[in-house]
Design an enzyme around this catalytic site. Sequence first.
Site, short mmCIF file in Angstrom:
data_model
loop_
_atom_site.label_atom_id
_atom_site.label_comp_id
_atom_site.label_asym_id
_atom_site.label_seq_id
_atom_site.Cartn_x
_atom_site.Cartn_y
_atom_site.Cartn_z
N HIS A 198 -58.08 -43.47 -87.63
CA HIS A 198 -56.88 -43.95 -86.93
C HIS A 198 -57.14 -45.16 -86.08
O HIS A 198 -56.25 -45.96 -85.82
CB HIS A 198 -56.22 -42.80 -86.17
CG HIS A 198 -55.48 -41.94 -87.13
ND1 HIS A 198 -56.08 -40.89 -87.77
CD2 HIS A 198 -54.22 -42.06 -87.64
CE1 HIS A 198 -55.20 -40.37 -88.62
NE2 HIS A 198 -54.08 -41.05 -88.56
N GLU A 445 -50.17 -34.51 -98.61
CA GLU A 445 -51.51 -35.02 -98.28
C GLU A 445 -52.59 -33.95 -98.44
O GLU A 445 -53.73 -34.16 -98.05
CB GLU A 445 -51.52 -35.65 -96.88
CG GLU A 445 -50.79 -34.88 -95.81
CD GLU A 445 -50.62 -35.67 -94.50
OE1 GLU A 445 -51.19 -36.75 -94.34
OE2 GLU A 445 -49.92 -35.16 -93.61
N ASP A 469 -55.05 -38.86 -96.00
CA ASP A 469 -55.54 -37.48 -95.94
C ASP A 469 -55.69 -36.88 -97.34
O ASP A 469 -56.57 -36.05 -97.56
CB ASP A 469 -54.59 -36.62 -95.11
CG ASP A 469 -54.90 -36.73 -93.63
OD1 ASP A 469 -56.09 -36.69 -93.28
OD2 ASP A 469 -53.96 -36.87 -92.83
N CYS A 516 -46.98 -43.55 -97.92
CA CYS A 516 -47.10 -44.16 -96.59
C CYS A 516 -48.55 -44.24 -96.12
O CYS A 516 -48.83 -44.65 -95.01
CB CYS A 516 -46.23 -43.42 -95.57
SG CYS A 516 -46.76 -41.73 -95.30
#
Length: 594
Positions: A198, A445, A469, A516
Site C-alpha cells: 500500500h 480477490e 490480493d 481495480c
Amino acid sequence: MSIQVFGLPVSRGVAIGRAVLVASSRVDVAHYYIDDSRVPTEVDRLRQARDKVANELLTLKRELPSEAPAELPALLDVHLMLLHDDVLAEATKHWIEARHYNAEWALSAQLEVVARQFDEMDDDYLRERKADLEQVVERMLRALSKAGPLVPSTVGTTGDGAEPLVLVANDIAPADMLQFKGSVFSGFVTDVGGKTSHTAIVARSMDIPAVVGAREASRLIRQDDWVVIDGDAGVVVVDPSPIVLEEYRFRQRQSELERARLHRLRHTPSVTLDGEAVELLANIELPRDAQAALESGAVGIGLFRSEFLFMNRDGALPNEEEQFEAYRGVVETMHGLPVTIRTVDIGVDKPLDRLTIHELKHGQVLNPALGLRAIRWSLAEPAMFRQQLRAILRASAFGKVRLLLPMVAQLAEIRLAREALSRAKQQLSDAGIAFGEVELGAMIEIPAAVLILPSMLRYLDFVSIGTNDLIQYTLAIDRADEAVAPLYDPWHPAVLLLIARTIEIARQAGKHVSVCGEMAGDPAFTELLLAMGLRSFSMHPAQIASVKQRILRTEVNRLAAGLARTLQSEDPMQSWAAARESREPARDAGLEAP
Ligand code: PEP
Ligand code: MG
C-alpha cells in the site's frame, strides 16, 4: 563516489534531489520550510523544548524511588548530557538557520546524522549510546508537539529556490504516506516493500517517482546526499557524476513532455478502433483526491479505499457524521458520475495505527493476511459497520453510489452484509433521514470467490476484481515482502485464468465487472484485459491517460485468437507478446495525442 542501489520500480518518472533520511518511527514528524522571519522563533521553540525535557529529566532523577536500580541516575545524567551536547543542540540549530527546516524536521535530520556516526563506532559502549540519543530526541519531539506546530499544516511546499528533496526511509506506513501528499518531497525510496504494497500504491496515487525494496538504501545513502530516483527502472543513483546527472535531467524533461502530451487525451472518449466503449474509472484514497480523478478524465470512482479515513487517529474511528461528509464531498465533486465506496479494508499492511502495526510486526497477530481483516472485521464490529453503511447510504441521496465489500470469500458474508444494509436503511427511515439506492458489489480477490462466483452473483449487482490480493492469495506470495517480489507474478497462468473466468461469468450473468487492482492501470495488460471482455478499468488518476492511449490503438476483434492460446500457454507473457507481434501493426496513424 557514485553508487547505484537497485529496487522495485513502483511509480514512474525521475526525481533528483537531496536525501532526507527519516527513521520509520519518525516519518510523521512535521516537515515544512520556514521563511527568514520565522527562524528565531523556531530556534526558540527548540530551546524551550530542550529546557522542558531537561526539567523532566531532573524531576525524574529527583523523584527516583530509593529502591530504583543504581544505574538509573547515571543513565538520566547521560541523557541530560546528550541533551546539551553541541552535536545535538548547535547542529540542529544549523538545519533551521541554514536550511530553513522547521524544528521537528531539523531535530530528526540531525538525529539521523549522529545515529549513523554512532553506528560506525568501534566501541560497543559508545555504539549503545545511540538508543539513549533516540530517547532524548523522542522526548524533545513530544515536547515540541505539545507546544503545537507554528505552521498549521504538517507539510509545506518547496519554497522558492529551495533544493528539491527526496525521502529515504527503511519503511513508510501507508498512513504516513498520506502526510506526504502535496509535501516537500519530490520522490522517495524505501528499503522494504513490494510492488503492490500500500505504500507503493499511495506513491502511485501521488504520482511521484518512487522505488521500494531497495534493501540497503537507507544505510548507503547519507543525509543530504544528491540522489536520483529512477521510478521507471527501479534504480537509485547516489551522488551521481555530472554526466549521469545530465542524462537524468534530460530524461526528466522528456517524461514531463510525455505527460503533457498524454494529458491532452483526457477529454477524448475512451473507445477502441472497432468502436467498443471502455469505462475508465479512478481509484482514490482520500476525499480530496476526487478532484484529480475528475481532472484526469475519469468517468467515475471505481474504488474509494475508505480505510484511509480510519487511519492516523490513534484508534478513534471517524463517526457517522464525519464519514457522511467525506463521502458526500466525493459524490458532489463527481457531479452525478458513479462513486464506488469500498467498506473499510483494515488489516495486514493497512493497520489502523502504530499500535496495530506493532502487534502485526511482532507476531501478536498470528497471520494478519489471513486474519480478521476487511469484511471480516466489519462483520465482527456490527455497530461500526452499520455506522459506515448509514453514512454511505446518506451520501447516496446526493448522487450515484455503489457499495463495495472487500475480501469476500463466503456467501454468508454477503448475506450478513445485506442484512446489515437493510438494518441501516431501516434505522435511517425510522429517523426520517434521506438516503438513496445503492448497488451492492464485492471485490473478487480470493480464489474461492471466483470458484463460487455464480452463486455470489445472485446476491450482487456488480463485482470488482482486486488483482493485488488475488495474486497474493492465489500464489501464496506476500505482496508487501520484497524478498519474494520476483514470485509475485501477474502473468502467472493461474492468475490470468481466474481473472478471465471472473470476467466471463459476470458478463454472462449480465453483471457489471471491473478490475481495480494495479493491473488495470498498467498498459502492459490493457489489451489482454480487453481481450478477456473487460470494459471497465479502475486505476490511479495519473495512469488513465496512458491506458486510454492503448485503448484508442486497439482493435478488440483481432485479440480473440491470441487470448485462447495465451490462457493455455505455459508462458502467457511470452505467448501474448508473440500474438501481439503477429498481428498487423494497429491502424493507429493519427491516434497519437495531439
Ligand atoms: C486489490 O487487492 O487489488 C485492491 C484493489 O485492493 P487493495 O489494494 O486496497 O487491497
Ligand atoms: Mg485488496
